[in-house]
Design a protein around this motif. Structure first.
Motif, short mmCIF file in Angstrom:
data_model
loop_
_atom_site.label_atom_id
_atom_site.label_comp_id
_atom_site.label_asym_id
_atom_site.label_seq_id
_atom_site.Cartn_x
_atom_site.Cartn_y
_atom_site.Cartn_z
N GLN A 75 19.47 87.16 -54.16
CA GLN A 75 20.57 87.76 -53.42
C GLN A 75 21.94 87.15 -53.72
O GLN A 75 22.96 87.70 -53.32
N GLY A 76 21.95 86.02 -54.38
CA GLY A 76 23.19 85.30 -54.62
C GLY A 76 24.03 85.87 -55.74
O GLY A 76 23.69 86.87 -56.38
N GLU A 77 25.13 85.21 -56.00
CA GLU A 77 26.09 85.65 -57.02
C GLU A 77 26.07 84.80 -58.28
O GLU A 77 26.88 84.98 -59.17
N THR A 78 25.13 83.86 -58.37
CA THR A 78 25.05 82.98 -59.52
C THR A 78 24.09 83.53 -60.56
O THR A 78 22.92 83.82 -60.26
N LEU A 79 24.58 83.69 -61.78
CA LEU A 79 23.73 84.10 -62.89
C LEU A 79 22.88 82.90 -63.28
O LEU A 79 23.40 81.86 -63.69
N ALA A 80 21.55 83.04 -63.14
CA ALA A 80 20.62 81.96 -63.45
C ALA A 80 19.39 82.55 -64.13
O ALA A 80 18.31 82.62 -63.53
N PRO A 81 19.53 83.00 -65.38
CA PRO A 81 18.41 83.64 -66.06
C PRO A 81 17.18 82.74 -66.10
O PRO A 81 17.29 81.53 -66.33
N ARG A 82 16.03 83.35 -65.88
CA ARG A 82 14.76 82.63 -65.93
C ARG A 82 14.06 83.00 -67.23
O ARG A 82 13.41 84.03 -67.32
N TYR A 83 14.24 82.16 -68.23
CA TYR A 83 13.65 82.38 -69.55
C TYR A 83 12.17 82.02 -69.51
O TYR A 83 11.75 81.16 -68.73
N ASP A 84 11.37 82.65 -70.38
CA ASP A 84 9.94 82.35 -70.43
C ASP A 84 9.71 81.02 -71.17
O ASP A 84 10.67 80.33 -71.54
N ALA A 85 8.45 80.68 -71.37
CA ALA A 85 8.09 79.40 -72.00
C ALA A 85 8.65 79.29 -73.42
O ALA A 85 8.83 78.18 -73.93
N SER A 86 8.94 80.41 -74.06
CA SER A 86 9.52 80.41 -75.41
C SER A 86 11.04 80.42 -75.38
O SER A 86 11.68 80.50 -76.42
N GLY A 87 11.62 80.38 -74.16
CA GLY A 87 13.07 80.38 -74.03
C GLY A 87 13.68 81.77 -74.17
O GLY A 87 14.86 81.89 -74.51
N LEU A 88 12.90 82.81 -73.87
CA LEU A 88 13.35 84.18 -74.05
C LEU A 88 13.33 84.97 -72.75
O LEU A 88 12.58 84.65 -71.84
#
Length: 123
Positions: free
Chosen positions: A8-21
């Motif tokens: 719900q927040g305004e911070t972009l915090a991508p959750r990459y997979d174990a391969s960094g993708l």
């Protein structure tokens, strides 16, 4: 980051997979047509945001890929969205060049339908 802030927040915090993708779906900004599914690493996402043109990570070549650098099929990003748990992105793009997105020359990478267990080419 807690679940509420992530979703719900305004911070972009991508959750990459174990391969960094992270999965990246590109659709045509005008028609909504699905053009392609690709992958981004942190650098590809950063360059996309900084330049306004799609950059991806090529898993087969193991390198950063500026879409259209060699084909002319540059994808100008009209809007970039991230899903609820920040593990996939959606790019609304305007294809340049001949308007294609697929390395085969097709307009979309999704140019075949499954019918009766076989692949049938569709416009």
């Amino acid at each position: 980051m807690d679940k509420h802030d992530l979703e719900q927040g305004e911070t972009l915090a991508p959750r990459y997979d174990a391969s960094g993708l992270i999965a990246a779906v590109a659709t045509h900004a005008d028609t909504g047509e699905v053009l392609m599914l690709a992958w981004m690493n942190a650098e590809a996402l950063e360059r996309t945001l900084a330049t306004g043109e799609a950059h991806y990570w090529s898993r087969s070549r193991g390198e950063l890929w500026h879409k259209g650098a060699t084909s002319g099929q540059v994808q100008t990003v009209d809007e970039l969205r991230i899903d609820c748990d920040q593990d996939a992105v959606w790019l609304k793009v305007r294809p340049q060049g001949d308007g294609g997105a697929c390395h085969t020359g097709a307009r979309s990478c999704f140019y075949r339908a499954v019918e009766g267990g076989r692949l049938v080419r569709r416009p």
